[in-house]
Design a protein around this motif. Structure first.
Motif, short mmCIF file in Angstrom:
data_model
loop_
_atom_site.label_atom_id
_atom_site.label_comp_id
_atom_site.label_asym_id
_atom_site.label_seq_id
_atom_site.Cartn_x
_atom_site.Cartn_y
_atom_site.Cartn_z
N MET A 1 0.82 -1.19 0.00
CA MET A 1 0.00 0.00 0.00
C MET A 1 0.87 1.26 0.00
N THR A 2 1.96 1.26 0.76
CA THR A 2 2.80 2.45 0.80
C THR A 2 3.37 2.76 -0.58
N GLN A 3 3.67 1.74 -1.34
CA GLN A 3 4.22 1.96 -2.68
C GLN A 3 3.22 2.69 -3.56
N GLU A 4 1.95 2.34 -3.47
CA GLU A 4 0.93 3.00 -4.27
C GLU A 4 0.78 4.47 -3.89
N ILE A 5 0.84 4.76 -2.60
CA ILE A 5 0.72 6.14 -2.14
C ILE A 5 1.94 6.95 -2.58
N GLU A 6 3.12 6.36 -2.44
CA GLU A 6 4.35 7.05 -2.85
C GLU A 6 4.41 7.26 -4.36
N ARG A 7 3.80 6.35 -5.10
CA ARG A 7 3.80 6.47 -6.56
C ARG A 7 3.14 7.75 -7.05
N VAL A 8 2.17 8.27 -6.26
CA VAL A 8 1.50 9.52 -6.64
C VAL A 8 2.15 10.74 -5.99
N GLY A 9 3.31 10.54 -5.35
CA GLY A 9 4.09 11.66 -4.84
C GLY A 9 3.91 11.99 -3.37
N ILE A 10 3.23 11.14 -2.62
CA ILE A 10 3.05 11.39 -1.19
C ILE A 10 3.99 10.48 -0.41
N PRO A 11 4.94 11.06 0.32
CA PRO A 11 5.87 10.21 1.08
C PRO A 11 5.16 9.52 2.24
N THR A 12 5.59 8.31 2.56
CA THR A 12 5.01 7.55 3.66
C THR A 12 6.09 7.07 4.60
N VAL A 13 5.68 6.76 5.82
CA VAL A 13 6.58 6.16 6.81
C VAL A 13 5.78 5.12 7.57
N ILE A 14 6.42 4.02 7.92
CA ILE A 14 5.78 3.00 8.73
C ILE A 14 6.56 2.87 10.03
N ILE A 15 5.82 2.85 11.15
CA ILE A 15 6.42 2.62 12.46
C ILE A 15 6.15 1.18 12.83
N THR A 16 7.22 0.41 13.03
CA THR A 16 7.06 -1.01 13.29
C THR A 16 8.24 -1.54 14.09
N SER A 17 7.99 -2.62 14.80
CA SER A 17 9.10 -3.32 15.46
C SER A 17 9.61 -4.45 14.57
N LEU A 18 8.90 -4.71 13.50
CA LEU A 18 9.27 -5.77 12.55
C LEU A 18 9.86 -5.14 11.30
N ASP A 19 11.00 -4.49 11.47
CA ASP A 19 11.58 -3.75 10.36
C ASP A 19 12.00 -4.65 9.20
N THR A 20 12.36 -5.89 9.46
CA THR A 20 12.74 -6.78 8.36
C THR A 20 11.53 -7.11 7.48
N VAL A 21 10.36 -7.21 8.10
CA VAL A 21 9.14 -7.45 7.32
C VAL A 21 8.83 -6.22 6.46
N ALA A 22 8.94 -5.04 7.05
CA ALA A 22 8.69 -3.81 6.30
C ALA A 22 9.68 -3.67 5.14
N GLU A 23 10.94 -4.04 5.39
CA GLU A 23 11.94 -4.00 4.31
C GLU A 23 11.57 -4.96 3.19
N SER A 24 11.14 -6.16 3.55
CA SER A 24 10.80 -7.15 2.53
C SER A 24 9.58 -6.73 1.72
N MET A 25 8.75 -5.85 2.29
CA MET A 25 7.58 -5.35 1.57
C MET A 25 7.90 -4.06 0.83
N ALA A 26 9.19 -3.68 0.81
CA ALA A 26 9.69 -2.51 0.09
C ALA A 26 9.10 -1.19 0.58
N CYS A 27 8.83 -1.08 1.89
CA CYS A 27 8.43 0.20 2.46
C CYS A 27 9.64 1.13 2.42
N SER A 28 9.44 2.34 1.98
CA SER A 28 10.57 3.26 1.78
C SER A 28 11.18 3.76 3.07
N ARG A 29 10.35 4.20 3.99
CA ARG A 29 10.83 4.79 5.25
C ARG A 29 10.28 3.99 6.41
N ILE A 30 11.19 3.44 7.20
CA ILE A 30 10.80 2.56 8.29
C ILE A 30 11.37 3.13 9.58
#
Length: 92
Positions: A1-30
């Motif tokens: 989902m973050t990729q779709e939002i970023e694709r239209v020019g809106i930066p996103t960030v995810i706050i998580t304790s599972l940073d490896t999962v967020a990385e594997s899902m290609a979240c830009s800012r963790i």
């Protein structure tokens, strides 16, 4: 989902304790949270310490939003003594 939002020019960030999962899902800012059970807080801290922790967490997330990145980038929250996130990073 973050990729779709970023694709239209809106930066996103995810706050998580599972940073490896967020990385594997290609979240830009963790932003690395405190722990699995309490991502945005730490019940072991006093109320004042937790308030400071949360301010640093939100500050780190805002800094991450302002930062240009190329691919997944982890932004650890630092400077809060006593939090599990700090001890997991090897700080004292």
């Amino acid at each position: 989902m973050t990729q779709e939002i970023e694709r239209v020019g809106i930066p996103t960030v995810i706050i998580t304790s599972l940073d490896t999962v967020a990385e594997s899902m290609a979240c830009s800012r963790i932003v690395r949270g405190a722990g699995v059970m309490h991502v945005t807080g730490d019940p072991d801290l006093t109320a004042e310490e937790e308030r400071n922790w949360r301010r640093r967490l939100v500050g780190t997330a805002l800094k991450a939003l302002r930062t240009r990145v190329e691919g997944p980038t982890i932004f650890p929250v630092d400077g809060v003594r006593g939090s599990r996130a700090m001890s997991e990073q090897g700080a004292t």
